[in-house]
Enzyme design. Structure first.
Site, PDB file in Angstrom:
ATOM      1  N   ARG A 146       0.660   3.568  -3.237  1.00  0.00           N
ATOM      2  CA  ARG A 146       0.373   5.104  -3.105  1.00  0.00           C
ATOM      3  C   ARG A 146       1.164   6.016  -2.838  1.00  0.00           C
ATOM      4  NH1 ARG A 146      -5.587   3.720   0.137  1.00  0.00           N
ATOM      5  NH2 ARG A 146      -5.603   1.518  -0.200  1.00  0.00           N
ATOM      6  N   GLU A 172     -12.100   0.775 -10.106  1.00  0.00           N
ATOM      7  CA  GLU A 172     -11.574  -0.072 -11.298  1.00  0.00           C
ATOM      8  C   GLU A 172     -12.427   0.027 -12.544  1.00  0.00           C
ATOM      9  OE1 GLU A 172     -12.002  -0.988  -8.179  1.00  0.00           O
ATOM     10  OE2 GLU A 172      -9.746  -1.405  -7.853  1.00  0.00           O
ATOM     11  N   ASP A 194      -5.534  -9.828  -7.911  1.00  0.00           N
ATOM     12  CA  ASP A 194      -5.784  -9.018  -9.205  1.00  0.00           C
ATOM     13  C   ASP A 194      -4.492  -8.206  -9.746  1.00  0.00           C
ATOM     14  OD1 ASP A 194      -5.205  -7.619  -6.620  1.00  0.00           O
ATOM     15  OD2 ASP A 194      -7.162  -6.169  -7.046  1.00  0.00           O
ATOM     16  N   THR A 223      -0.814   0.700 -10.408  1.00  0.00           N
ATOM     17  CA  THR A 223      -2.410   0.238  -9.787  1.00  0.00           C
ATOM     18  C   THR A 223      -2.969   1.221  -8.982  1.00  0.00           C
ATOM     19  OG1 THR A 223      -3.474  -1.821  -9.202  1.00  0.00           O
ATOM     20  CG2 THR A 223      -1.530  -1.029  -7.808  1.00  0.00           C
ATOM     21  N   GLU A 276       0.828  -1.230   0.136  1.00  0.00           N
ATOM     22  CA  GLU A 276      -0.063  -0.063  -0.082  1.00  0.00           C
ATOM     23  C   GLU A 276       0.889   1.355   0.069  1.00  0.00           C
ATOM     24  OE1 GLU A 276      -2.884  -0.089  -0.567  1.00  0.00           O
ATOM     25  OE2 GLU A 276      -3.886  -1.943   0.142  1.00  0.00           O
TER      26      GLU A 276
END
Ligand code: DMJ
Length: 719
Positions: A353, A617, A482, A706, A349
């Site tokens: 981010r 998404e 994913d 992502t 994360e």
């Protein structure tokens, strides 16, 4: 049945005593849980009386009672006092919230009507708005309260869109995202415009200059058609070709301005900016410098204590042309952001981010501050890779330089260890220090040769000691797996399409998806991607899976098989239907699909899956699909979705909130959390979807990580 109840109670005072009595229960870390459990969450487990977990619960309750009895009278009194205090506080805050909602019509319930379409600015701040792209002459964002749209229109989230400009746009000098020439400290350098949030700023209107007129004449050359490139060959010619090797100067996303800008596009871009400003207003007031806004209670929550939302949003502000907001945030990064903190962060994360956000900002602005911060953070994350297998641990203490797996296992999540590569590789590229990419590439090398894949599909966990897959037998494109698939393709593109192992794994995986996971619903023949659990097909699809259309389309654009694009088109329709078929026009977190024609409806939503976390998404994929096909229906779908977010998740006074129930428009049930990805991803992708400027972050020059942070595609090495 597990019902997760996020109960943010017990601050630091008394928390230990309280947790002793409450006996913190199981954390629902099953596959559904994408984010790691937060400290302020207690999962309440309501179980079948005969189940194992019920018995656990019973014992727990007995032992809780025993522990309660063991406490001294003083301790018990103290706890009861604290509980009473909390109750009073809860009642007080409840009454202030209801106060706010009073006066709204029954139909609107907790949603604001009057505020919709209004341009609010933070108190004391008149933003200097210069629209990006030289084309979006925004209504002056002074503190006026005039609605730009009829509220009645906004009540109808899925009706046909008829863009209406409230008044003719005022000509303003466009704010170009262009960074200033090196050495120039004048106009346009963010460091020059750093502002005190409390200070007033004049609204500056400027006459169009010759430069603007010149820019408008430029013609966009865009290769919208599908390119049938040879596999693993050169990328389409990009502006990056001259830049390689040296740590590169960031590319300029606003260098080319489209000739034609439709009124509809301008209107929609402004609607996205309005949504961003509305969210930012509350973040600024109630959560400034903290991780996440809690818009209902007008407070914040901490995850890592690193200003997560602020950093995740930086490049969005830059792209949207929100210069004032960007400057204030940049100032916070400069003055307040420190990674020298004794805090455990999640490697994945934090990488996607924060590291991704900083790197992207460096590329967009050329501001060394962001690269310096990225380097500092990157080096502090490196201890995660010190494991017997070189598969990184999930958690790192960035202050102490120690790392560890989650408390309950020595496994790491597969998607987490294979979706940090774009960022670490880019960091090496920029710093010329190979340690980052060496560590990240090693993970991919190990996973590439690991036995236990199922036609390219990977299990959801990998052990940090043995380096082997664990919990085998479950295959999903959703939570925990994913972005493994996404990053196979994107690393291949980032590296100039030269790394054949990545391509091989990606192509094999998509074949595996088609063979084992793609099915159609009975009633409406909707194509979806289900899950495989020990050879049993489960017609269940996380909203997270909706990234796949965009990724497939990106692959097809880069020369991969045409049938990838066919699948992308079909899945895109399904993801849109996951919104459209809900009463709020918003998708649930997880959808189940009917396989029997007689079942009537395609999408089934289980009670535990009805929430919506403002995830990106679907709009992410809509952006890719529009860029590659130019089919305007994708924009219409995105517009529908934005209006539903505005209608059901916009909080009066500021902020957007995740909701509990997408099937109940009368009571969607605010969850009091605005995830950082709403600003980092969802609004950014919507803006890019509505922008006519195909060169704004061209997909032939940038690859999005992502978390929607664009990073440059490296030039191919000379042959
Ligand atoms: C984001 O943090 C990233 O997009 C990640 O890949 C998946 N989860 C959230 C958004 O849903």
């Amino acid at each position: 049945m597990v019902i997760k109840a996020g109960i943010g109670i017990f601050g630091s005072v008394g928390s230990r005593a309280a947790s002793k009595v409450l006996c913190p229960a199981t954390s629902s870390s099953g596959p559904r849980m994408y984010l790691p459990p937060r400290k302020d969450f207690i999962a309440l487990t309501l179980s079948d009386p005969h189940s194992h977990s019920y018995n656990n619960g019973k014992h727990r309750r007995q032992s809780c009672w025993r522990k309660w009895k063991q406490l001294s009278r003083l301790q018990r009194s103290l706890i009861l006092f604290l509980l009473a205090l909390l109750l009073i506080l809860a009642l007080v805050s409840y009454s202030s919230i209801t106060e706010q909602w009073r006066g709204l019509s029954e139909k609107d319930d907790w949603l604001e009507l009057k505020d919709r379409g209004l341009h609010m600015v933070p108190p004391g701040l008149k933003p200097v708005l210069r629209p990006p792209e030289g084309k979006a002459p925004a209504p002056v964002a002074g503190p006026h309260l005039e609605p730009t749209e009829d509220p009645q229109d906004l009540m109808e989230p899925r009706g046909p869109h008829i863009p209406v400009l409230a008044r003719p746009p005022t000509k303003m000098k466009p704010f170009s995202n262009k960074r200033p020439p090196p050495g120039s400290q004048k106009d346009g350098n963010v460091s020059d415009t750093v502002s005190d949030p409390k200070q007033n700023h004049e609204v500056v209107r400027e006459q169009p200059g010759v430069e603007e007129e010149e820019e408008k004449k430029k013609i966009v050359s865009w290769r919208g058609a599908m390119i049938e490139a040879e596999l693993a060959t050169e990328p389409p010619p990009s502006a990056n070709e001259k830049e390689a090797v040296e740590p590169r100067a960031p590319a300029d996303p606003a260098a080319t301005v489209p000739q034609q800008v439709s009124a509809a596009a301008t209107d929609r871009l402004e609607a996205v900016r309005d949504a961003f400003r509305h969210a930012w207003k509350a973040y600024k007031e109630y959560a400034w410098g903290h991780d996440e806004l809690k818009p209902i209670s007008k407070s914040f929550s901490e995850w890592f204590g690193l200003g997560l939302t602020l950093i995740d949003s930086l490049d969005t502000m830059w792209i949207l042309g929100l210069k004032e907001e960007f400057a204030e945030a940049r100032s916070w990064v400069e003055k307040e952001l420190s990674f020298d903190k004794n805090v455990d962060v999640n490697l994945f994360e934090t990488t996607i981010r924060i590291l991704g956000g900083l790197l992207s900002c460096y590329h967009l602005t050329g501001d060394q501050l962001f690269l310096d911060k990225a380097k500092d953070l990157g080096s502090r994350l490196m201890p995660a890779f010190k494991t017997p297998s070189k598969i990184p641990f999930s958690d790192v203490n960035i202050g102490k330089g120690t790392a560890h797996p989650p408390r309950w296992t020595s496994d790491s999540t597969l998607a987490e260890v294979t979706s940090i590569q774009l960022e670490f590789r880019e960091l090496s590229h920029l710093t010329q220090e190979s340690q980052y990419q060496d560590a990240a590439n090693e993970v991919m090398r190990l996973v590439h040769k690991l036995p236990g894949k199922h036609d390219g599909l990977v299990p959801m966990f990998i052990n940090t000691n043995s380096g082997q897959f664990s919990h085998k037998g479950v295959f999903t494109l959703g939570a925990r797996a994913d972005s493994y698939y996404e990053y196979l393709l994107k690393q291949w593109i980032q590296g100039g399409k030269t790394e054949d192992d990545l391509l091989e794994d990606y192509l094999q995986a998509i074949e595996g998806v088609k063979k084992h996971l793609v099915r159609q619903t009975g009633p409406g023949r909707l194509t979806f991607v289900g899950e495989l659990s020990h050879n049993r097909f489960n017609p269940k699809m996380d909203h997270l899976v909706c990234f796949l259309s965009g990724t497939l389309a990106l692959g097809a654009h880069n020369g991969l098989p045409r049938d990838h694009m066919d699948l992308a088109v079909q899945l895109m329709e399904t993801c849109y239907q996951m919104y459209k078929q809900m009463e709020t026009g918003l998708s649930p977190e997880i959808a189940h699909f009917s396989m029997q024609a007689s079942e009537g409806q395609d999408v089934i939503v289980k009670p535990a899956d009805r929430h919506n976390l403002l995830r990106p998404e679907t709009v992410e994929s809509l952006f890719y699909m529009y860029r590659f096909t130019k089919d305007s229906k994708y924009r219409e779908w995105g517009w529908d979705i934005l209006q539903s977010f505005n209608k059901y998740t916009k909080v009066p006074g500021g902020g957007f909130t995740s909701i509990n129930n997408v099937r109940d428009p009368a009571n969607p049930g605010p969850r009091d959390k605005m995830e950082s990805f709403f600003l980092g991803e969802t609004l950014k992708y919507l803006y890019l979807l509505f922008s006519d400027d195909m060169e704004l972050l061209s997909l032939d020059k940038y690859v999005f990580n992502t978390e929607a942070h664009p990073l440059p595609i490296w030039p191919s090495p000379p042959k």
